[in-house]
Enzyme design. Sequence first.
Site, PDB file in Angstrom:
ATOM      1  N   ASP A 188      -6.228 -11.354   5.176  1.00 39.59           N
ATOM      2  CA  ASP A 188      -6.504 -10.021   4.647  1.00 39.59           C
ATOM      3  C   ASP A 188      -7.696 -10.073   3.690  1.00 39.59           C
ATOM      4  O   ASP A 188      -7.839 -11.020   2.906  1.00 39.59           O
ATOM      5  CB  ASP A 188      -5.255  -9.551   3.883  1.00 39.59           C
ATOM      6  CG  ASP A 188      -5.374  -8.141   3.347  1.00 39.59           C
ATOM      7  OD1 ASP A 188      -5.233  -7.196   4.133  1.00 39.59           O
ATOM      8  OD2 ASP A 188      -5.611  -7.984   2.126  1.00 39.59           O
ATOM      9  N   GLU A 225     -10.143 -10.724   8.292  1.00 43.89           N
ATOM     10  CA  GLU A 225     -10.484  -9.312   8.252  1.00 43.89           C
ATOM     11  C   GLU A 225     -11.757  -9.128   7.443  1.00 43.89           C
ATOM     12  O   GLU A 225     -11.764  -9.231   6.213  1.00 43.89           O
ATOM     13  CB  GLU A 225      -9.336  -8.511   7.635  1.00 43.89           C
ATOM     14  CG  GLU A 225      -9.502  -7.046   7.911  1.00 43.89           C
ATOM     15  CD  GLU A 225      -9.382  -6.195   6.688  1.00 43.89           C
ATOM     16  OE1 GLU A 225      -9.209  -4.997   6.848  1.00 43.89           O
ATOM     17  OE2 GLU A 225      -9.477  -6.731   5.567  1.00 43.89           O
TER      18      GLU A 225
HETATM   19  C1  LAG Z   1      -6.621  -4.793   3.523  1.00 43.43           C
HETATM   20  N1  LAG Z   1      -7.480  -5.497   4.146  1.00 43.43           N
HETATM   21  O1  LAG Z   1      -8.544  -6.000   3.573  1.00 43.43           O
HETATM   22  C2  LAG Z   1      -5.454  -4.234   4.222  1.00 43.43           C
HETATM   23  O2  LAG Z   1      -5.663  -4.243   5.631  1.00 43.43           O
HETATM   24  C3  LAG Z   1      -5.182  -2.856   3.681  1.00 43.43           C
HETATM   25  O3  LAG Z   1      -4.111  -2.269   4.380  1.00 43.43           O
HETATM   26  C4  LAG Z   1      -4.895  -2.966   2.181  1.00 43.43           C
HETATM   27  O4  LAG Z   1      -4.800  -1.669   1.574  1.00 43.43           O
HETATM   28  C5  LAG Z   1      -6.013  -3.670   1.440  1.00 43.43           C
HETATM   29  N2  LAG Z   1      -6.808  -4.560   2.211  1.00 43.43           N
HETATM   30  C6  LAG Z   1      -5.416  -4.492   0.304  1.00 43.43           C
HETATM   31  O5  LAG Z   1      -4.677  -5.574   0.832  1.00 43.43           O
HETATM   32  C7  LAG Z   1      -3.491  -1.088   1.518  1.00 43.43           C
HETATM   33  C8  LAG Z   1      -3.577   0.426   1.403  1.00 43.43           C
HETATM   34  C9  LAG Z   1      -4.027   0.862   0.008  1.00 43.43           C
HETATM   35  C10 LAG Z   1      -3.106   0.272  -1.039  1.00 43.43           C
HETATM   36  C11 LAG Z   1      -3.212  -1.255  -0.896  1.00 43.43           C
HETATM   37  C12 LAG Z   1      -2.319  -1.976  -1.871  1.00 43.43           C
HETATM   38  O6  LAG Z   1      -4.502   0.925   2.387  1.00 43.43           O
HETATM   39  O7  LAG Z   1      -3.941   2.312  -0.065  1.00 43.43           O
HETATM   40  O8  LAG Z   1      -3.534   0.685  -2.337  1.00 43.43           O
HETATM   41  O9  LAG Z   1      -2.766  -1.636   0.434  1.00 43.43           O
HETATM   42  O10 LAG Z   1      -0.982  -1.587  -1.698  1.00 43.43           O
HETATM   43  C13 LAG Z   1      -2.537   1.320  -3.157  1.00 43.43           C
HETATM   44  C14 LAG Z   1      -2.977   2.723  -3.572  1.00 43.43           C
HETATM   45  C15 LAG Z   1      -4.225   2.634  -4.443  1.00 43.43           C
HETATM   46  C16 LAG Z   1      -3.949   1.747  -5.658  1.00 43.43           C
HETATM   47  C17 LAG Z   1      -3.475   0.375  -5.186  1.00 43.43           C
HETATM   48  C18 LAG Z   1      -3.095  -0.539  -6.342  1.00 43.43           C
HETATM   49  O11 LAG Z   1      -3.243   3.496  -2.385  1.00 43.43           O
HETATM   50  O12 LAG Z   1      -4.576   3.943  -4.871  1.00 43.43           O
HETATM   51  O13 LAG Z   1      -5.139   1.572  -6.418  1.00 43.43           O
HETATM   52  O14 LAG Z   1      -2.311   0.539  -4.347  1.00 43.43           O
HETATM   53  O15 LAG Z   1      -2.004   0.009  -7.074  1.00 43.43           O
END
Ligand code: LAG
Length: 474
Positions: A188, A225
């Site tokens: 990741d 990735e």
């Molecule tokens: C990835 N690849 O580089 C993953 O494929 C992707 O699914 C991950 O984002 C990201 N990198 C971090 O591993 C996902 C969600 C985000 C989420 C994050 C952490 O798409 O939306 O962020 O995982 O759970 C969430 C909130 C953010 C916040 C963050 C930290 O949406 O607003 O800032 O958590 O609290």
Amino acid sequence: QHNPHWWGNRNTIVHLFEWKWSDIAQECESFLGPRGFAGVQVSPVNENIIAAGRPWWERYQPISYKLTTRSGNEEEFGDMVRRCNDVGIRIYVDVLLNHMSGDFDGVAVGTAGTEAEPRKKSFPGVPYTAQDFHPTCEITDWNDRFQVQQCELVGLKDLDQSSDWVRSKLIEFLDHLIELGVAGFRVDAAKHMASEDLEYIYSSLSNLNIDHGFPHNSRPFIFQEVIDHGHETVSRDEYKDLGAVTEFRFSEEIGNAFRGNNALKWLQSWGTGWGFLPSGQALTFVDNHDNQRDAGAVLNYKSPRQYKMATAFHLAYPYGISRVMSSFAFDDHDTPPPQDAQERIISPEFDEDGACVNGWICEHRWRQIYAMVGFKNAVRDTEITGWWDNGDNQISFCRGNKGFLAFNNNLYDLSQDLNTCLPAGTYCDVISGSLIDGSCTGKSVTVNDNGYGYIHIGSDDFDGVLALHVDAKV
Ligand code: LAG
Ligand code: CA
């Protein structure tokens, strides 16, 4: 570390996004093995933070390297790996080496019961303390290498992979999974780590476990990735020699083509001809768990006709290391996987045709998709020959003398004799039906001594693709 260690003539990885380990073990035995899949990418296996409403993305916020999540515990994970390996299905784990969780007020408790204080960068379950992380900063300029690699991706505490302690903990975690029998890793956020640090980590890993059937000295398969649309400062080329790299341009361009924004005739030079990575270094996909949630060119299960056509092309054209997505239904970015009132993930249930019914989409169980997994196995080691197109959105091609594909993405019928390159005989179209007890449940095509057959794909047919291969000959 580009070898995925597939069995026999197998070819295709499926991402069973958010599935439980016990369900994957069952799926390997009852469906994936018999249908000729090669491997499964599983969701993150190590302990994560618990986010309100249990969005899928909580699993991208690690708390420790204990193997307990909503998908199951270490024992269940180990049982799954063994049972899948026994039927020739390899397991690849989605691993988070870039970061730990983001901010959380007070003391967070993870899915294995471990406490942490993310705001203080304190993760006693590993243990990590503030000195194991880069100083906090925000990524504002995605073409600034320092920010991309040393600031916090969406606020996730950014580990310093140049430190000996962090390296040793990451290697210990990955080696533990290798010991349990996995075949490799999806790394990741690889772009957010320096390639030199990753090179050190990958090259320090143990060989794959010979007790799980891997030959001596097998190196773990790595696919990284790296989102590179073509002009990024941190480019896919820095990582491609260390392991395979996700080819995001494949996903975008195949979506464009089958949405009708680009004529299918241009697909004749698909692959490196489009500036994509060399085939053996490219992890290819129509959609992944992130970009299926974005608006834009990428196709997903919500446009089934085009999605099935794009997937058929993906699996029929000899380019890349193929991965198919298997989703759960979602409305927005935060939709959790199917779960019960106690927030436990529920198991998929199937109807009489084997399709999933209770919130799981299971694209991999759509006949048009698993049939193409079989097609890819049947035509392995053949080249593209006999390309034909109508100058627009009708195309066909052969895979040596083992397989034939035709697509119609025009608003009028495709009806004509085409060269299938196949030996004379009658073949079942594996898209509209199957070969069952010696006859076709869908369309069939009779091929003459010259290899020609009459191909019909109506513009209003249920699917805009037809596929023949030697393992579905009447
Ligand atoms: C990835 N690849 O580089 C993953 O494929 C992707 O699914 C991950 O984002 C990201 N990198 C971090 O591993 C996902 C969600 C985000 C989420 C994050 C952490 O798409 O939306 O962020 O995982 O759970 C969430 C909130 C953010 C916040 C963050 C930290 O949406 O607003 O800032 O958590 O609290
Ligand atoms: Ca980083």
